[in-house]
Design a protein around this motif. Sequence first.
Motif, PDB file in Angstrom:
ATOM      1  N   ALA A  72       8.243   2.948  -6.105  1.00 43.12           N
ATOM      2  CA  ALA A  72       6.985   2.404  -6.604  1.00 43.12           C
ATOM      3  C   ALA A  72       6.684   2.880  -8.016  1.00 43.12           C
ATOM      4  CB  ALA A  72       5.836   2.774  -5.668  1.00 43.12           C
ATOM      5  N   SER A  73       6.967   4.156  -8.283  1.00 46.99           N
ATOM      6  CA  SER A  73       6.700   4.694  -9.624  1.00 46.99           C
ATOM      7  C   SER A  73       7.649   4.110 -10.660  1.00 46.99           C
ATOM      8  CB  SER A  73       6.816   6.228  -9.602  1.00 46.99           C
ATOM      9  OG  SER A  73       8.143   6.630  -9.249  1.00 46.99           O
TER      10      SER A  73
ATOM     11  N   ALA B 171       2.839   5.975   2.088  1.00 51.24           N
ATOM     12  CA  ALA B 171       3.943   6.925   1.926  1.00 51.24           C
ATOM     13  C   ALA B 171       3.491   8.388   1.974  1.00 51.24           C
ATOM     14  CB  ALA B 171       4.704   6.628   0.635  1.00 51.24           C
ATOM     15  N   PRO B 172       2.418   8.776   1.275  1.00 51.59           N
ATOM     16  CA  PRO B 172       1.993  10.174   1.384  1.00 51.59           C
ATOM     17  C   PRO B 172       1.568  10.576   2.796  1.00 51.59           C
ATOM     18  CG  PRO B 172       1.037   9.152  -0.555  1.00 51.59           C
ATOM     19  CD  PRO B 172       1.657   8.053   0.245  1.00 51.59           C
TER      20      PRO B 172
ATOM     21  N   ALA C 170       6.402   0.616 -11.488  1.00 51.63           N
ATOM     22  CA  ALA C 170       5.072   0.547 -12.113  1.00 51.63           C
ATOM     23  C   ALA C 170       5.158   0.387 -13.636  1.00 51.63           C
ATOM     24  CB  ALA C 170       4.291   1.815 -11.766  1.00 51.63           C
TER      25      ALA C 170
ATOM     26  N   MET D 268       7.906   6.163  -2.691  1.00 50.67           N
ATOM     27  CA  MET D 268       7.080   6.605  -3.829  1.00 50.67           C
ATOM     28  C   MET D 268       7.874   6.593  -5.116  1.00 50.67           C
ATOM     29  SD  MET D 268       4.564   9.592  -2.292  1.00 50.67           S
ATOM     30  CE  MET D 268       5.836  10.570  -1.499  1.00 50.67           C
TER      31      MET D 268
ATOM     32  N   LEU E 298       0.821  -1.221   0.000  1.00 48.68           N
ATOM     33  CA  LEU E 298       0.000   0.000   0.000  1.00 48.68           C
ATOM     34  C   LEU E 298       0.859   1.277   0.000  1.00 48.68           C
ATOM     35  CD1 LEU E 298      -2.718  -1.057   2.621  1.00 48.68           C
ATOM     36  CD2 LEU E 298      -2.904  -1.124   0.123  1.00 48.68           C
ATOM     37  N   THR E 299       1.907   1.249  -0.795  1.00 49.00           N
ATOM     38  CA  THR E 299       2.854   2.370  -0.800  1.00 49.00           C
ATOM     39  C   THR E 299       2.180   3.701  -1.109  1.00 49.00           C
ATOM     40  OG1 THR E 299       4.704   0.956  -1.427  1.00 49.00           O
ATOM     41  CG2 THR E 299       4.910   3.302  -1.927  1.00 49.00           C
ATOM     42  N   TRP E 300       1.267   3.726  -2.095  1.00 49.70           N
ATOM     43  CA  TRP E 300       0.669   4.989  -2.508  1.00 49.70           C
ATOM     44  C   TRP E 300      -0.377   5.502  -1.516  1.00 49.70           C
ATOM     45  CZ3 TRP E 300       3.153   7.918  -5.570  1.00 49.70           C
ATOM     46  CH2 TRP E 300       3.987   7.363  -6.557  1.00 49.70           C
ATOM     47  N   VAL E 301      -0.695   4.697  -0.508  1.00 48.47           N
ATOM     48  CA  VAL E 301      -1.550   5.160   0.590  1.00 48.47           C
ATOM     49  C   VAL E 301      -0.684   5.572   1.779  1.00 48.47           C
ATOM     50  CG1 VAL E 301      -3.348   4.527   2.246  1.00 48.47           C
ATOM     51  CG2 VAL E 301      -3.478   3.703  -0.121  1.00 48.47           C
TER      52      VAL E 301
END
Length: 248
Positions: A244-245, A184-185, A248, A241, A179-182
């Motif tokens: 992860a990008s 990390a921010p 992707a 992030m 759940l990195t995009w949840v």
Amino acid sequence: MKKKATIYRMVAPDHLCPWGIKALDLLKRNGYQVDDRHLESMEANKAYKEENGYDETPQIFIEGENLGGYDELREHLGKKPDPEEGETYQPVIAIFAVTFLMSLTATWAMLGALNLIRVLELFIAFSMCALGIQKLQDLKGYATGFVQYDLVAQRYVPYAYVYAFIEAGGGILMIAGILTWVVAPIVLIASVIGAVSIFKAVYLEKRDLKCACVGGDSSVPLGFISLTENLMMIAMAVWMMVKASTLA
């Protein structure tokens, strides 16, 4: 022949005097033959002090001559006094040292080699978990310290409790990259707020505060170490992030 010492110390079912234990150990380690005499209740301890005019126990006698208590024994043996409680970075240093070693061994176990990037990832994530645990074990005590300097918690106290879960939960999920995009921010926002709050309180307002980073009743001064914790979390959140990008 061994030197002889006698110690009167409280050894009761509901209380075992820690200074008595330390004094007994110190005598034995310095070659004394010890006559260990127990005061087996609060009443017996009180009566012994009143009858002999002492303010405290244990009381130690060397070759029949009263020396005093534990502090006097240390002085007699040429030992440095026990350090007094006060400001110390020891709790944070201990956490960072152990989590760094954990990151080294975990990386070696997973990869069979030491990958610097993975070591740093795990070091920060493990540190977040360990510091989160420190906060979660006494949420009220931690929150009392946190609201003294955190800019958001000063306006909305429940945020202090939420922050502890953000730190611990963020570290847990970052270990596996889940759940990195949840995660990390959220970690990034919380840690930026924390860094700004510490910088304002310490470097702009020059306030002398204790850091809530290791939980309630902390003796760690708020300052560079506390700021470093938040900067590490910022770096970890940004890196996760970016990573992860890229994948992707």
